[in-house]
Design a protein around this motif. Structure first.
Motif, PDB file in Angstrom:
ATOM      1  N   ARG A 126       3.716  16.782   4.070  1.00 39.60           N
ATOM      2  CA  ARG A 126       2.693  16.516   5.086  1.00 39.60           C
ATOM      3  C   ARG A 126       1.560  15.671   4.522  1.00 39.60           C
ATOM      4  NH1 ARG A 126       2.274  22.615   7.682  1.00 39.60           N
ATOM      5  NH2 ARG A 126       4.360  22.616   8.665  1.00 39.60           N
ATOM      6  N   LEU A 127       1.160  15.948   3.285  1.00 37.40           N
ATOM      7  CA  LEU A 127       0.086  15.185   2.678  1.00 37.40           C
ATOM      8  C   LEU A 127       0.494  13.725   2.462  1.00 37.40           C
ATOM      9  CD1 LEU A 127      -2.753  15.292   1.541  1.00 37.40           C
ATOM     10  CD2 LEU A 127      -1.779  15.896  -0.692  1.00 37.40           C
ATOM     11  N   VAL A 128       1.743  13.519   2.006  1.00 33.67           N
ATOM     12  CA  VAL A 128       2.229  12.148   1.811  1.00 33.67           C
ATOM     13  C   VAL A 128       2.284  11.395   3.136  1.00 33.67           C
ATOM     14  CG1 VAL A 128       4.219  10.761   1.125  1.00 33.67           C
ATOM     15  CG2 VAL A 128       3.502  12.708  -0.280  1.00 33.67           C
ATOM     16  N   VAL A 129       2.787  12.071   4.173  1.00 34.01           N
ATOM     17  CA  VAL A 129       2.863  11.438   5.495  1.00 34.01           C
ATOM     18  C   VAL A 129       1.458  11.119   6.009  1.00 34.01           C
ATOM     19  CG1 VAL A 129       3.519  11.798   7.903  1.00 34.01           C
ATOM     20  CG2 VAL A 129       5.072  12.479   6.077  1.00 34.01           C
ATOM     21  N   LEU A 130       0.512  12.027   5.762  1.00 34.24           N
ATOM     22  CA  LEU A 130      -0.858  11.789   6.211  1.00 34.24           C
ATOM     23  C   LEU A 130      -1.457  10.549   5.532  1.00 34.24           C
ATOM     24  CD1 LEU A 130      -3.404  12.692   7.726  1.00 34.24           C
ATOM     25  CD2 LEU A 130      -3.966  14.149   5.742  1.00 34.24           C
ATOM     26  N   TYR A 131      -1.252  10.450   4.222  1.00 31.31           N
ATOM     27  CA  TYR A 131      -1.766   9.278   3.516  1.00 31.31           C
ATOM     28  C   TYR A 131      -1.084   7.991   3.999  1.00 31.31           C
ATOM     29  CZ  TYR A 131      -5.086  11.036   0.118  1.00 31.31           C
ATOM     30  OH  TYR A 131      -6.225  11.537  -0.485  1.00 31.31           O
ATOM     31  N   ALA A 132       0.222   8.053   4.269  1.00 28.72           N
ATOM     32  CA  ALA A 132       0.939   6.877   4.769  1.00 28.72           C
ATOM     33  C   ALA A 132       0.407   6.458   6.136  1.00 28.72           C
ATOM     34  CB  ALA A 132       2.437   7.171   4.842  1.00 28.72           C
ATOM     35  N   LEU A 180       0.817  -1.209   0.000  1.00 24.55           N
ATOM     36  CA  LEU A 180       0.000   0.000   0.000  1.00 24.55           C
ATOM     37  C   LEU A 180       0.848   1.255   0.000  1.00 24.55           C
ATOM     38  CD1 LEU A 180      -2.929  -0.880   2.441  1.00 24.55           C
ATOM     39  CD2 LEU A 180      -2.985  -0.715  -0.049  1.00 24.55           C
ATOM     40  N   LEU A 181       1.930   1.263   0.766  1.00 22.00           N
ATOM     41  CA  LEU A 181       2.816   2.425   0.767  1.00 22.00           C
ATOM     42  C   LEU A 181       3.453   2.611  -0.607  1.00 22.00           C
ATOM     43  CD1 LEU A 181       4.552   2.097   4.260  1.00 22.00           C
ATOM     44  CD2 LEU A 181       2.656   3.593   3.607  1.00 22.00           C
ATOM     45  N   GLY A 182       3.823   1.491  -1.221  1.00 19.59           N
ATOM     46  CA  GLY A 182       4.363   1.594  -2.578  1.00 19.59           C
ATOM     47  C   GLY A 182       3.317   2.078  -3.570  1.00 19.59           C
ATOM     48  N   TRP A 183       2.099   1.623  -3.393  1.00 14.19           N
ATOM     49  CA  TRP A 183       1.014   2.065  -4.268  1.00 14.19           C
ATOM     50  C   TRP A 183       0.794   3.567  -4.152  1.00 14.19           C
ATOM     51  CZ3 TRP A 183      -3.789   3.908  -2.461  1.00 14.19           C
ATOM     52  CH2 TRP A 183      -4.772   4.117  -3.439  1.00 14.19           C
ATOM     53  N   VAL A 184       0.787   4.086  -2.913  1.00 12.61           N
ATOM     54  CA  VAL A 184       0.631   5.530  -2.703  1.00 12.61           C
ATOM     55  C   VAL A 184       1.760   6.298  -3.380  1.00 12.61           C
ATOM     56  CG1 VAL A 184       0.631   7.344  -0.957  1.00 12.61           C
ATOM     57  CG2 VAL A 184      -0.692   5.258  -0.594  1.00 12.61           C
ATOM     58  N   ALA A 185       2.984   5.769  -3.232  1.00 16.77           N
ATOM     59  CA  ALA A 185       4.125   6.449  -3.849  1.00 16.77           C
ATOM     60  C   ALA A 185       4.005   6.465  -5.370  1.00 16.77           C
ATOM     61  CB  ALA A 185       5.421   5.760  -3.424  1.00 16.77           C
ATOM     62  N   VAL A 186       3.585   5.356  -5.963  1.00 15.18           N
ATOM     63  CA  VAL A 186       3.449   5.291  -7.429  1.00 15.18           C
ATOM     64  C   VAL A 186       2.343   6.219  -7.914  1.00 15.18           C
ATOM     65  CG1 VAL A 186       2.776   3.763  -9.333  1.00 15.18           C
ATOM     66  CG2 VAL A 186       4.395   2.972  -7.609  1.00 15.18           C
ATOM     67  N   ILE A 187       1.226   6.216  -7.216  1.00 13.51           N
ATOM     68  CA  ILE A 187       0.114   7.072  -7.612  1.00 13.51           C
ATOM     69  C   ILE A 187       0.521   8.540  -7.589  1.00 13.51           C
ATOM     70  CG2 ILE A 187      -2.158   7.917  -6.905  1.00 13.51           C
ATOM     71  CD1 ILE A 187      -2.287   5.284  -8.334  1.00 13.51           C
ATOM     72  N   PHE A 188       1.184   8.934  -6.534  1.00 12.22           N
ATOM     73  CA  PHE A 188       1.579  10.340  -6.427  1.00 12.22           C
ATOM     74  C   PHE A 188       2.686  10.697  -7.404  1.00 12.22           C
ATOM     75  CE2 PHE A 188       0.051  10.769  -1.756  1.00 12.22           C
ATOM     76  CZ  PHE A 188      -1.260  10.860  -2.225  1.00 12.22           C
ATOM     77  N   ALA A 189       3.535   9.719  -7.729  1.00 12.00           N
ATOM     78  CA  ALA A 189       4.674  10.018  -8.602  1.00 12.00           C
ATOM     79  C   ALA A 189       4.284  10.031 -10.077  1.00 12.00           C
ATOM     80  CB  ALA A 189       5.779   8.990  -8.374  1.00 12.00           C
TER      81      ALA A 189
END
Length: 473
Positions: A179-185, A146-155
């Motif tokens: 802050r937004l990335v940390v919040l989603y994580a 999931l963390l990788g998925w969030v990173a790919v989506i944002f990137a």
């Protein structure tokens, strides 16, 4: 903290939570699937399908291919059907459904009800997983995915910028994005770890319930075994009491009757003496039987003890039997006194029936820590009888020794010895049972019993019984 965490995770615990069956969860089972799981899956499919349909019809949202949405919902329902039968497999499948559906069917994966079902799936993976290490390994893999998925989506997309624009139009710079990335994580971590933590709590409660049931079954089995042992012990106790109290008198009656029959013609005086002994033993047998029955029925009977040894060893047919009691008789409790009495009773019964002895001696020595009971005989006396093999019924006045009492009496008449040394009294059995009962009584008091021939001739019975302080009360 580390110890508490390791204990909570239970990584080394080998207990496996059994798959749901009708006997365990008490619900119907269709094939090998629980009806509860089928209802949860069906409810989830209907709710998600209805939500997607309303969005398409009322909100006019472009949801892409309808068939793709339907397949996604049905696959999620199928995964939920397996959530307790194959918990780890369905947990991994639901995580894959989340990741793949985010690209192919974002409306289905982003639905609130779908997220609830993902939570339920991850919870079941930990709550019903057979291996703790495998379950927590799956959770770690899902979290990383999931963390990788969030990173790919944002990137690879402009999702981060769009979210920033919707949430904080005035925000600028890198700090807002971080802050937004940390919040989603944190949201994704709380989602996965929260489901896993609740699943672990459920697993631990199931383990505690299983152990409680095992302990209850063990206690019930032990209670049943103890009840059976108590019944067997009571049967043995009753058997010993009946044997010791009745067999003794019946044996003496048989011996005296045999002697009276043989002496009737040649020695009428001895025959009358034997008949008197039969009368006395019959009366004592009836009295002791009444006492025994009263004790067994209501506990009101009075068991014999050391004070009754003098009467046991006296009588017109026990002339050549000496009794010595040395020590403080008050220190011997009722239970131990009954055992001493029964040991002496069985020993002198065997002397009268089988020993062919001209003289026997009973010694009870009470020390500070044990009671010693010794019964000896000389194994002689049958050959000099004027009755052709029967022992004479001569009389010798009783005497008193220092520290003890020796009552007088007559030896049984009319007994005949064979080549093996066993007396022919018409009552041939019971010696083995008597010795067994004697050994059981002594063992019940953690004592020792020795029986066997003496070097100087004759036979000896020696019992050593521990004297427990305070038992006399």
């Amino acid at each position: 903290m580390r110890t508490a965490l390791v204990d909570f995770l239970s990584l080394d615990d080998l207990w496996e939570r059994p798959a749901p069956r009708s006997r365990i969860i008490r619900v119907p089972v269709v094939g090998w699937l629980s009806v509860v799981d089928l209802l949860v899956a069906a409810t989830g499919v209907l709710v998600i399908g209805l939500t997607v349909w309303l969005q398409q019809v009322q909100v006019r949202v472009d949801t892409g291919s309808v068939w793709r949405q339907v397949v996604s919902v049905l696959v999620l329902g199928l995964i939920l059907c397996l959530r307790r039968r194959f918990p780890l497999t369905q947990g991994g499948a639901s995580a894959a459904h989340l990741l793949i559906g985010s690209f192919l069917t974002p409306l289905v994966s982003a639905s609130f009800f779908t997220q609830v079902l993902y939570f339920v799936s991850l919870h079941a993976a930990v709550a019903w997983g057979a291996s703790r290490r495998a379950a927590w390994g799956l959770i770690a893999a899902v979290e990383l995915a999931l963390l990788g998925w969030v990173a790919v989506i944002f990137a690879r997309t402009n999702s981060l910028a769009q979210i920033m624009k919707d949430l904080a139009p005035q925000a600028r710079g890198v700090n807002g994005l971080v802050r937004l990335v940390v919040l989603y994580a944190l949201i994704n971590t709380a989602f996965v770890v929260g489901a896993a933590a609740l699943g672990q709590v459920s697993w631990r409660e199931a383990r505690a319930l299983h152990r409680a049931r095992e302990q209850a079954a063990t206690i019930a089995a032990q209670r049943s075994r103890l009840a059976d042992q108590a019944v067997v012990a009571e049967r043995l106790r009753i058997s010993r009491e009946i044997h010791d109290s009745v067999s003794h008198h019946v044996s003496v009656i048989g011996i005296q009757a045999a002697g009276a029959r043989r002496a009737m013609e040649v020695a009428p005086d001895q025959a009358r003496q034997a008949l008197s002994a039969i009368e006395e033993e019959s009366r004592l047998a009836v009295t002791e039987m009444h006492s025994l029955l009263g004790s067994l029925r209501q506990g009101t009977g009075v068991d014999p003890g050391l004070s009754d040894l003098a009467e046991l060893c006296s009588g017109p047919h026990r002339h050549r039997l000496d009794l010595d009691i040395v020590g403080d008789t008050e220190a011997v409790g009722p239970a131990l006194g009954l055992t001493v009495y029964r040991v002496v009773q069985e020993a002198i019964t065997n002397v009268e029936k089988h020993a062919r002895a001209a003289h026997a001696h009973v010694a009870v020595r009470i020390g500070p820590d044990q009671v010693e009971v010794e019964v000896t005989d000389d194994g002689r006396g049958a050959r000099t009888s004027p009755l052709g093999g029967t022992r004479p019924g001569s009389t010798r006045p009783g005497s008193t020794r220092p520290g003890g009492t020796r009552p007088g009496g007559t030896r049984p008449v009319g007994t005949k010895g064979d080549s093996t040394g066993r007396e022919d009294s018409g009552l041939d059995g019971g010696a083995g049972v008597g010795l067994i009962g004697m050994a059981e009584r002594v063992a019940a008091h953690r004592g020792t019993l020795e029986t066997g021939p003496r070097v100087t001739g004759g036979w000896r019975v020696l019992a050593r019984l521990p004297l427990v302080p305070g038992e006399s009360s």
